[in-house]
Design a protein around this motif. Structure first.
Motif, mmCIF file in Angstrom:
data_model
loop_
_atom_site.group_PDB
_atom_site.id
_atom_site.type_symbol
_atom_site.label_atom_id
_atom_site.label_comp_id
_atom_site.label_asym_id
_atom_site.label_seq_id
_atom_site.Cartn_x
_atom_site.Cartn_y
_atom_site.Cartn_z
ATOM 1 N N LYS A 219 0.677 -1.028 0.646
ATOM 2 C CA LYS A 219 0.087 0.528 0.370
ATOM 3 C C LYS A 219 0.972 1.250 0.323
ATOM 4 C CE LYS A 219 -4.273 -2.332 2.932
ATOM 5 N NZ LYS A 219 -4.315 -2.081 3.839
ATOM 6 N N ALA A 220 0.257 2.181 0.091
ATOM 7 C CA ALA A 220 0.655 3.491 0.147
ATOM 8 C C ALA A 220 1.448 4.043 0.935
ATOM 9 C CB ALA A 220 0.203 5.229 -0.923
ATOM 10 N N ARG A 221 2.535 4.457 1.280
ATOM 11 C CA ARG A 221 3.203 5.320 2.789
ATOM 12 C C ARG A 221 3.091 3.904 3.473
ATOM 13 N NH1 ARG A 221 -0.259 8.291 0.596
ATOM 14 N NH2 ARG A 221 -2.115 7.549 2.089
ATOM 15 N N THR A 222 3.682 3.183 3.568
ATOM 16 C CA THR A 222 4.335 2.065 4.286
ATOM 17 C C THR A 222 5.642 1.156 3.051
ATOM 18 O OG1 THR A 222 3.355 -0.025 1.909
ATOM 19 C CG2 THR A 222 1.642 0.481 3.814
ATOM 20 N N PRO A 223 6.208 0.137 4.681
ATOM 21 C CA PRO A 223 7.783 0.536 4.640
ATOM 22 C C PRO A 223 8.384 -1.024 3.493
ATOM 23 C CG PRO A 223 7.045 0.189 6.806
ATOM 24 C CD PRO A 223 6.198 1.010 6.041
ATOM 25 N N ILE A 224 9.427 -1.397 3.702
ATOM 26 C CA ILE A 224 10.071 -2.228 3.009
ATOM 27 C C ILE A 224 10.878 -2.983 4.034
ATOM 28 C CG2 ILE A 224 10.691 -3.476 0.765
ATOM 29 C CD1 ILE A 224 10.103 -1.484 -0.927
ATOM 30 N N SER A 225 10.883 -3.507 4.872
ATOM 31 C CA SER A 225 11.144 -3.583 6.081
ATOM 32 C C SER A 225 12.174 -4.565 6.208
ATOM 33 C CB SER A 225 10.681 -3.864 7.457
ATOM 34 O OG SER A 225 9.488 -2.639 7.543
ATOM 35 N N ALA A 226 12.081 -5.395 5.074
ATOM 36 C CA ALA A 226 13.187 -6.452 4.462
ATOM 37 C C ALA A 226 14.356 -6.352 4.205
ATOM 38 C CB ALA A 226 12.364 -7.380 3.509
ATOM 39 N N LYS A 227 14.098 -5.075 3.493
ATOM 40 C CA LYS A 227 15.414 -4.278 3.332
ATOM 41 C C LYS A 227 15.710 -3.523 3.843
ATOM 42 C CE LYS A 227 17.838 -2.180 0.364
ATOM 43 N NZ LYS A 227 19.760 -2.750 -0.650
ATOM 44 N N LEU A 228 15.480 -2.373 5.070
ATOM 45 C CA LEU A 228 15.864 -1.695 6.044
ATOM 46 C C LEU A 228 17.116 -2.545 7.037
ATOM 47 C CD1 LEU A 228 16.393 1.054 7.067
ATOM 48 C CD2 LEU A 228 14.031 -0.149 8.798
ATOM 49 N N VAL A 229 15.960 -4.300 7.057
ATOM 50 C CA VAL A 229 17.500 -4.850 7.826
ATOM 51 C C VAL A 229 18.580 -5.521 7.297
ATOM 52 C CG1 VAL A 229 17.249 -7.074 8.706
ATOM 53 C CG2 VAL A 229 14.957 -6.244 9.226
ATOM 54 N N ALA A 230 18.236 -5.759 5.818
ATOM 55 C CA ALA A 230 19.610 -5.612 5.447
ATOM 56 C C ALA A 230 20.595 -5.342 4.585
ATOM 57 C CB ALA A 230 19.111 -6.487 3.632
#
Length: 339
Positions: A111-122
């Motif tokens: 959805k709009a305005r949601t994170p890609i947390s897996a990329k942040l953790v990487a």
């Protein structure tokens, strides 16, 4: 070029049982004692994490064993801080062994305005000084592309195939593999191919996260021993509903093989009361006392596979060889015998 130093293991608090099992298995392979590096991973009164390594690790090939399971944030921070301690202690290479990779379900913007947390953790893992990742059954295989370092993704399917051939030896011709959703078809197809079984799909529609509005069975499951295959079982709501639906469609019995038993909230109670005859999970996440006590939950060990993968990485040999049955049977030493 062959490695000069021995591989060294260090563990956080997420799954000490698995870390010790991997160390024991490596000791058997190496013919010498392989223990966990002596260290303390503790918390101050305000819950800040503190790490102190008591052994010299200068120039060593270090492997941190730490799934980022519940509590995900604490276990992730332990992993990062251990890596920082090792990097500042001049370890030659740091590999993160993450049997269960948390935040993997947040691998894209739905959805709009949601994170890609897996990329942040990487990004956090790489910035901490980790140079390689070893994991198992990533929720989304494209997460490997989030890293600019090597990522080895092991699969539970070869071990599950051995387990199914062992426990369903007399009725393999009556087994059907079931994917609990369309997105998991690839995973289910791989297992079905290994045991030469047909494939069915439970198509589900969600109104919102955690709630399933409608489920439909694609394929004829009447009279079959159905095996549901998935990578994660969290609250077990969808899994138990899928089992009910398969029985309603005439299945003889229902079993489930799930790689990562998150099993949060009411999951164990739901599974215990479910029509499922058995749920098989791996020990990628430390099983709780309730999980161990559940009569219809069985745990398949992953230490043999991870120990061999670590040795292969250390030796500079193939990790993908562990996807083959011929390689796994001797590693699991008599647990499974060829049919």
């Amino acid at each position: 070029m062959p490695a000069i130093t021995e591989p060294k293991l260090i563990s956080g608090n997420a799954n000490r049982s698995l870390a010790n099992a991997i160390a024991r298995r490596m000791s058997m392979h190496r013919g010498m004692s392989v223990g966990l590096v002596n260290a303390r991973v503790e918390r101050f009164n305000d819950q800040e994490i503190f790490v102190e390594v008591y052994e010299n690790v200068r120039g060593e090939d270090m492997f941190i064993i730490q799934p980022t399971s519940n509590p995900a944030n604490d276990n992730l921070m332990e992993l990062l801080i251990i890596a920082d301690a090792l990097r500042r202690s001049s370890a030659s290479r740091i590999t993160a062994v993450i049997p269960y990779f948390g935040y993997a379900r947040q691998d894209r913007r739905t959805k709009a305005r949601t994170p890609i947390s897996a990329k942040l953790v990487a990004n956090l893992i790489v910035e901490a000084g980790i140079e390689r990742v070893l994991t198992m059954d990533l929720h989304a295989t494209q997460i490997q592309g989030f890293f600019d370092i090597p990522v080895d993704n092991l699969y539970a399917a070869p071990v599950f195939a051995l387990d199914i051939e062992h426990h369903f030896k007399s009725q393999l011709g009556n087994v059907m593999v079931v994917s609990p959703d369309v997105g998991g078809v690839g995973r289910a197809r791989e297992l079905a191919k290994r045991i030469n079984a047909p494939l069915s799909i439970v198509d589900k529609r969600r109104e919102k996260a955690g709630e399933v509005a409608e489920m439909t069975v694609i394929g004829n499951v009447e009279g079959m021993s159905c095996i549901i295959v998935d990578d994660i079982c969290d609250t077990a709501g969808t899994l138990c509903k899928a089992a009910d639906l398969l029985m309603e469609h005439g299945a003889k019995e229902v079993h489930a093989y799930i790689t990562h038993g998150v099993l949060s909230g009411p999951a164990v109670e739901r599974i215990s009361k479910s029509v499922m005859k058995s749920l098989v999970i791996t020990d990628s996440i430390e099983p709780s006392a309730a999980v161990k006590a559940a009569p219809n939950i069985r745990i398949v060990p992953t230490a043999p596979m991870f120990a061999q993968a670590i040795l292969n990485i250390w030796n500079g040999t193939s990790v993908s060889s562990l996807f083959e049955t011929e390689t796994l049977v001797p590693i699991y030493e008599g647990m499974y015998t060829p049919g």
